[in-house]
Motif scaffolding. Sequence first.
Motif, PDB file in Angstrom:
ATOM      1  N   GLY A 322       6.370  -7.386  -4.304  1.00 47.85           N
ATOM      2  CA  GLY A 322       7.230  -6.335  -3.770  1.00 47.85           C
ATOM      3  C   GLY A 322       7.231  -6.287  -2.258  1.00 47.85           C
ATOM      4  O   GLY A 322       7.999  -5.523  -1.657  1.00 47.85           O
ATOM      5  N   GLU A 323       6.366  -7.101  -1.636  1.00 49.45           N
ATOM      6  CA  GLU A 323       6.253  -7.172  -0.169  1.00 49.45           C
ATOM      7  C   GLU A 323       6.053  -5.778   0.422  1.00 49.45           C
ATOM      8  O   GLU A 323       6.668  -5.400   1.419  1.00 49.45           O
ATOM      9  N   LEU A 324       5.146  -5.031  -0.211  1.00 50.81           N
ATOM     10  CA  LEU A 324       4.836  -3.695   0.273  1.00 50.81           C
ATOM     11  C   LEU A 324       3.692  -3.755   1.279  1.00 50.81           C
ATOM     12  O   LEU A 324       2.833  -4.640   1.217  1.00 50.81           O
ATOM     13  N   THR A 325       3.669  -2.825   2.195  1.00 50.07           N
ATOM     14  CA  THR A 325       2.606  -2.758   3.184  1.00 50.07           C
ATOM     15  C   THR A 325       1.387  -2.060   2.584  1.00 50.07           C
ATOM     16  O   THR A 325       1.472  -1.398   1.542  1.00 50.07           O
ATOM     17  N   LYS A 326       0.262  -2.168   3.284  1.00 50.16           N
ATOM     18  CA  LYS A 326      -0.932  -1.442   2.848  1.00 50.16           C
ATOM     19  C   LYS A 326      -0.664   0.053   2.840  1.00 50.16           C
ATOM     20  O   LYS A 326      -1.093   0.768   1.920  1.00 50.16           O
TER      21      LYS A 326
END
Length: 360
Positions: A322-326
């Motif tokens: 999902g290429e989500l950030t921390k």
Amino acid sequence: MNGLTISSFIASLPKVELHIHIEGTLQPALRWKLAQRNKIPLRFKSQEYHTYEELLESYNVTYNHRPELGGRKDVPTFLEAYFAGCEVLLKEDDFYELAMDYLARCRQMNVRYVEPFFDIQAHTRRGIPAEHVLNGYLRAQREGASKYGVRSNWIFCFLRDEPVEDGEAAYETALPWARSGHGLFHAVGLASNAYERPPMLFKKAFERAQADGLHITTHCDFGQKDTHEHIRQAIFDVQIERIDHGLDALDRDELVEGLVNRNVGLTLCPHAYHRRTATEVLFPKLRQLLDGGVKFCINSDDPVYMHDVWIDGNMEKAYHYGELTKQEMVQLARNAVDMCWADEAVKKEIYDELDQVDVR
């Protein structure tokens, strides 16, 4: 897990799980142990498993088809495999050990609080006394909190592909174990096959549960026939508090608006969908939900029957594909706390932990 390994960030993240079927955590080792103890032959239809290795091999089948929608018919469906696993559960101690195994796993994965789905119909129809199921889980609820530090409030489910009146009778049987009684369960939901079984069929049952002081949630399965109508009914007609799955709401603007305006969260299980949905199709939907202001959290569903991918694996998939950030992953963890039905003191403990997570 498609070649992914669980990162140290995901492994250490404090977690809350809101979409987990307790029977879907029955690991092969415990299933084998209980079969031997209870003298239950391990078989599925004409296939019998004489050794532990044969049983393990049976889990290599990919339960990702929908035969009612024209899928494969030469291998067992997910639900057939799931209920076959339940056959070894006979006594109170069996249900207790099942739940304690899961809660021990939760501790290893830094899961702080859970709301497991359970039902009694799948067991009482096999002649198992309801109190064996309920007391086994109740013992585990109490001991899991004291031994592992994992608090839990459980969700009683109506089997939606059984007659409504059977579910209502099961609820009456289980009611003494609700939050106003022994305190095992604090909510009701719908489980099992949703095919042509919309939420409205159980509207009166939901209303009864609400009158008894319980929360309500319902599955709206991803890719199921009539799923958009099921979601619409859940939001606007039943006025559900949470939807389990519900990812197909993205197809209709009015459904997304309903989720946002009524603050209905989704309990998503990415690996369950990834089994039959391409990566490039599935995971951008998480970004769409975030951008659309829809609250959702990440869970595991039935990990034993879904390639042994648990909540940490599902979160890793969301993080990676999902290429989500921390920071966004911490927000999803906070969403689970927002959406859960834990006591405020429990919520505050987990919020405080999440505030300390390094997102750099």
